[in-house]
Design a protein around this motif. Structure first.
Motif, PDB file in Angstrom:
ATOM      1  N   GLU A  71       0.836  -1.207   0.000  1.00 19.51           N
ATOM      2  CA  GLU A  71       0.000   0.000   0.000  1.00 19.51           C
ATOM      3  C   GLU A  71       0.868   1.253   0.000  1.00 19.51           C
ATOM      4  O   GLU A  71       0.568   2.226  -0.700  1.00 19.51           O
ATOM      5  N   LEU A  72       1.935   1.230   0.778  1.00 22.15           N
ATOM      6  CA  LEU A  72       2.848   2.378   0.811  1.00 22.15           C
ATOM      7  C   LEU A  72       3.610   2.510  -0.501  1.00 22.15           C
ATOM      8  O   LEU A  72       3.721   3.610  -1.062  1.00 22.15           O
ATOM      9  N   ILE A  73       4.126   1.406  -1.005  1.00 23.74           N
ATOM     10  CA  ILE A  73       4.925   1.416  -2.235  1.00 23.74           C
ATOM     11  C   ILE A  73       4.095   1.939  -3.411  1.00 23.74           C
ATOM     12  O   ILE A  73       4.609   2.658  -4.275  1.00 23.74           O
ATOM     13  N   ASP A  74       2.816   1.628  -3.424  1.00 21.53           N
ATOM     14  CA  ASP A  74       1.944   2.094  -4.503  1.00 21.53           C
ATOM     15  C   ASP A  74       1.819   3.617  -4.543  1.00 21.53           C
ATOM     16  O   ASP A  74       1.394   4.184  -5.549  1.00 21.53           O
ATOM     17  N   LEU A  75       2.207   4.285  -3.461  1.00 21.43           N
ATOM     18  CA  LEU A  75       2.139   5.750  -3.408  1.00 21.43           C
ATOM     19  C   LEU A  75       3.427   6.421  -3.888  1.00 21.43           C
ATOM     20  O   LEU A  75       3.504   7.644  -3.939  1.00 21.43           O
ATOM     21  N   ALA A  76       4.415   5.627  -4.227  1.00 22.44           N
ATOM     22  CA  ALA A  76       5.729   6.170  -4.594  1.00 22.44           C
ATOM     23  C   ALA A  76       5.653   7.163  -5.747  1.00 22.44           C
ATOM     24  O   ALA A  76       6.430   8.118  -5.788  1.00 22.44           O
ATOM     25  N   ASP A  77       4.747   6.975  -6.673  1.00 20.96           N
ATOM     26  CA  ASP A  77       4.644   7.863  -7.830  1.00 20.96           C
ATOM     27  C   ASP A  77       3.484   8.844  -7.707  1.00 20.96           C
ATOM     28  O   ASP A  77       3.007   9.365  -8.711  1.00 20.96           O
ATOM     29  N   ALA A  78       3.058   9.113  -6.490  1.00 20.77           N
ATOM     30  CA  ALA A  78       1.931  10.027  -6.278  1.00 20.77           C
ATOM     31  C   ALA A  78       2.250  11.405  -6.842  1.00 20.77           C
ATOM     32  O   ALA A  78       3.393  11.868  -6.788  1.00 20.77           O
ATOM     33  N   GLU A  79       1.241  12.035  -7.384  1.00 22.78           N
ATOM     34  CA  GLU A  79       1.403  13.370  -7.958  1.00 22.78           C
ATOM     35  C   GLU A  79       1.801  14.384  -6.877  1.00 22.78           C
ATOM     36  O   GLU A  79       2.632  15.253  -7.111  1.00 22.78           O
ATOM     37  N   ASP A  80       1.220  14.252  -5.700  1.00 21.71           N
ATOM     38  CA  ASP A  80       1.538  15.137  -4.583  1.00 21.71           C
ATOM     39  C   ASP A  80       2.705  14.533  -3.807  1.00 21.71           C
ATOM     40  O   ASP A  80       2.575  13.460  -3.209  1.00 21.71           O
ATOM     41  N   ALA A  81       3.838  15.191  -3.800  1.00 23.52           N
ATOM     42  CA  ALA A  81       5.056  14.670  -3.161  1.00 23.52           C
ATOM     43  C   ALA A  81       4.893  14.470  -1.661  1.00 23.52           C
ATOM     44  O   ALA A  81       5.653  13.726  -1.049  1.00 23.52           O
ATOM     45  N   ARG A  82       3.905  15.109  -1.062  1.00 23.59           N
ATOM     46  CA  ARG A  82       3.682  14.964   0.384  1.00 23.59           C
ATOM     47  C   ARG A  82       3.000  13.656   0.748  1.00 23.59           C
ATOM     48  O   ARG A  82       3.185  13.150   1.852  1.00 23.59           O
ATOM     49  N   LEU A  83       2.221  13.095  -0.164  1.00 20.89           N
ATOM     50  CA  LEU A  83       1.412  11.916   0.138  1.00 20.89           C
ATOM     51  C   LEU A  83       2.225  10.707   0.602  1.00 20.89           C
ATOM     52  O   LEU A  83       1.893  10.099   1.628  1.00 20.89           O
ATOM     53  N   PRO A  84       3.297  10.320  -0.090  1.00 28.31           N
ATOM     54  CA  PRO A  84       4.070   9.173   0.406  1.00 28.31           C
ATOM     55  C   PRO A  84       4.636   9.410   1.807  1.00 28.31           C
ATOM     56  O   PRO A  84       4.569   8.528   2.669  1.00 28.31           O
ATOM     57  N   PHE A  85       5.156  10.604   2.057  1.00 33.63           N
ATOM     58  CA  PHE A  85       5.723  10.902   3.368  1.00 33.63           C
ATOM     59  C   PHE A  85       4.645  10.844   4.452  1.00 33.63           C
ATOM     60  O   PHE A  85       4.836  10.223   5.500  1.00 33.63           O
ATOM     61  N   LEU A  86       3.525  11.481   4.204  1.00 30.58           N
ATOM     62  CA  LEU A  86       2.440  11.481   5.193  1.00 30.58           C
ATOM     63  C   LEU A  86       1.897  10.077   5.417  1.00 30.58           C
ATOM     64  O   LEU A  86       1.516   9.721   6.541  1.00 30.58           O
ATOM     65  N   SER A  87       1.887   9.263   4.393  1.00 28.87           N
ATOM     66  CA  SER A  87       1.417   7.884   4.532  1.00 28.87           C
ATOM     67  C   SER A  87       2.374   7.052   5.375  1.00 28.87           C
ATOM     68  O   SER A  87       1.946   6.199   6.158  1.00 28.87           O
ATOM     69  N   ILE A  88       3.666   7.301   5.236  1.00 28.31           N
ATOM     70  CA  ILE A  88       4.652   6.631   6.085  1.00 28.31           C
ATOM     71  C   ILE A  88       4.402   7.020   7.541  1.00 28.31           C
ATOM     72  O   ILE A  88       4.374   6.159   8.432  1.00 28.31           O
ATOM     73  N   CYS A  89       4.190   8.303   7.784  1.00 24.60           N
ATOM     74  CA  CYS A  89       3.912   8.772   9.146  1.00 24.60           C
ATOM     75  C   CYS A  89       2.656   8.112   9.707  1.00 24.60           C
ATOM     76  O   CYS A  89       2.636   7.672  10.867  1.00 24.60           O
ATOM     77  N   SER A  90       1.624   8.009   8.888  1.00 25.67           N
ATOM     78  CA  SER A  90       0.374   7.369   9.319  1.00 25.67           C
ATOM     79  C   SER A  90       0.573   5.884   9.588  1.00 25.67           C
ATOM     80  O   SER A  90      -0.050   5.318  10.488  1.00 25.67           O
ATOM     81  N   ALA A  91       1.434   5.254   8.810  1.00 31.53           N
ATOM     82  CA  ALA A  91       1.683   3.821   8.998  1.00 31.53           C
ATOM     83  C   ALA A  91       2.358   3.551  10.346  1.00 31.53           C
ATOM     84  O   ALA A  91       2.089   2.539  10.986  1.00 31.53           O
ATOM     85  N   TYR A  92       3.243   4.445  10.769  1.00 33.78           N
ATOM     86  CA  TYR A  92       3.827   4.316  12.112  1.00 33.78           C
ATOM     87  C   TYR A  92       2.716   4.370  13.158  1.00 33.78           C
ATOM     88  O   TYR A  92       2.676   3.576  14.089  1.00 33.78           O
ATOM     89  N   ASP A  93       1.827   5.330  13.001  1.00 41.29           N
ATOM     90  CA  ASP A  93       0.732   5.497  13.953  1.00 41.29           C
ATOM     91  C   ASP A  93      -0.177   4.268  13.980  1.00 41.29           C
ATOM     92  O   ASP A  93      -0.632   3.850  15.050  1.00 41.29           O
ATOM     93  N   ALA A  94      -0.411   3.679  12.824  1.00 37.10           N
ATOM     94  CA  ALA A  94      -1.312   2.519  12.735  1.00 37.10           C
ATOM     95  C   ALA A  94      -0.795   1.310  13.507  1.00 37.10           C
ATOM     96  O   ALA A  94      -1.583   0.448  13.912  1.00 37.10           O
ATOM     97  N   ILE A  95       0.513   1.238  13.726  1.00 42.15           N
ATOM     98  CA  ILE A  95       1.067   0.117  14.491  1.00 42.15           C
ATOM     99  C   ILE A  95       1.536   0.580  15.879  1.00 42.15           C
ATOM    100  O   ILE A  95       2.325  -0.089  16.541  1.00 42.15           O
ATOM    101  N   TYR A  96       1.020   1.739  16.281  1.00 41.35           N
ATOM    102  CA  TYR A  96       1.277   2.273  17.622  1.00 41.35           C
ATOM    103  C   TYR A  96       2.760   2.507  17.905  1.00 41.35           C
ATOM    104  O   TYR A  96       3.232   2.288  19.005  1.00 41.35           O
ATOM    105  N   ARG A  97       3.482   2.957  16.895  1.00 34.80           N
ATOM    106  CA  ARG A  97       4.889   3.292  17.052  1.00 34.80           C
ATOM    107  C   ARG A  97       5.037   4.813  16.959  1.00 34.80           C
ATOM    108  O   ARG A  97       4.403   5.458  16.125  1.00 34.80           O
ATOM    109  N   SER A  98       5.889   5.350  17.791  1.00 31.26           N
ATOM    110  CA  SER A  98       6.183   6.782  17.724  1.00 31.26           C
ATOM    111  C   SER A  98       6.985   7.057  16.456  1.00 31.26           C
ATOM    112  O   SER A  98       7.844   6.265  16.070  1.00 31.26           O
ATOM    113  N   LEU A  99       6.702   8.179  15.860  1.00 31.80           N
ATOM    114  CA  LEU A  99       7.467   8.598  14.693  1.00 31.80           C
ATOM    115  C   LEU A  99       8.862   8.989  15.164  1.00 31.80           C
ATOM    116  O   LEU A  99       9.006   9.808  16.072  1.00 31.80           O
ATOM    117  N   PRO A 100       9.900   8.402  14.594  1.00 33.73           N
ATOM    118  CA  PRO A 100      11.261   8.788  14.998  1.00 33.73           C
ATOM    119  C   PRO A 100      11.484  10.287  14.811  1.00 33.73           C
ATOM    120  O   PRO A 100      11.035  10.878  13.825  1.00 33.73           O
TER     121      PRO A 100
END
Length: 135
Positions: A71-100
């Motif tokens: 799901e994250l890898i599929d965002l690699a070519d997103a038109e909005d450059a912020r989307l992959p980064f924000l999705s990575i941040c959300s993925a940390y949250d989804a597994i209850y991990r603090s963002l480094p």
């Protein structure tokens, strides 16, 4: 008491004026204010590997891990450059991990965040291709 008298409020916000200097001290920006490609490559690989292990620790199931990665890898070519980064941040949250903290501070510089996300997702792609488990 003297400390209180002279204390200065330092916002802990990745969008304030301190971000470029913070990123320089971390070695992520050059003196010219551009992302340091070598440092970004190392940081991307390091955090992608740790995140992949965090996913496995959370799910204990390679299919689930690879599904999240896909799901994250599929965002690699997103038109909005912020989307992959924000999705990575959300993925940390989804597994209850603090963002480094370094990733938190990257959010204040779109060029750094985009380069980090691209390298991070490339590395996740390598892990999922090498796992032999279909998503």
């Amino acid at each position: 008491m003297a400390h209180e008298k002279h204390s200065i409020f330092h916002p802990y916000d990745p969008f304030d004026d301190s971000v470029p200097e913070r990123l320089r001290r971390m070695g992520l920006l050059t003196a010219g204010g551009k992302p340091d490609r070598d440092a970004m490559a190392v940081v991307s690989r390091l955090y992608a590997g740790a995140f992949y292990d965090d996913l496995y620790d959370f799910y204990s199931d390679m299919r689930s891990v690879n599904s999240v990665c896909r799901e994250l890898i599929d965002l690699a070519d997103a038109e909005d450059a912020r989307l992959p980064f924000l999705s990575i941040c959300s993925a940390y949250d989804a597994i209850y991990r603090s963002l480094p903290a370094p990733i938190w501070w990257m959010a204040g510089n779109l060029e750094v965040a985009a380069q980090f996300a691209a390298g991070f997702l490339r590395r996740l792609s390598e892990f999922t291709e090498g796992s032999g488990v279909m998503p």
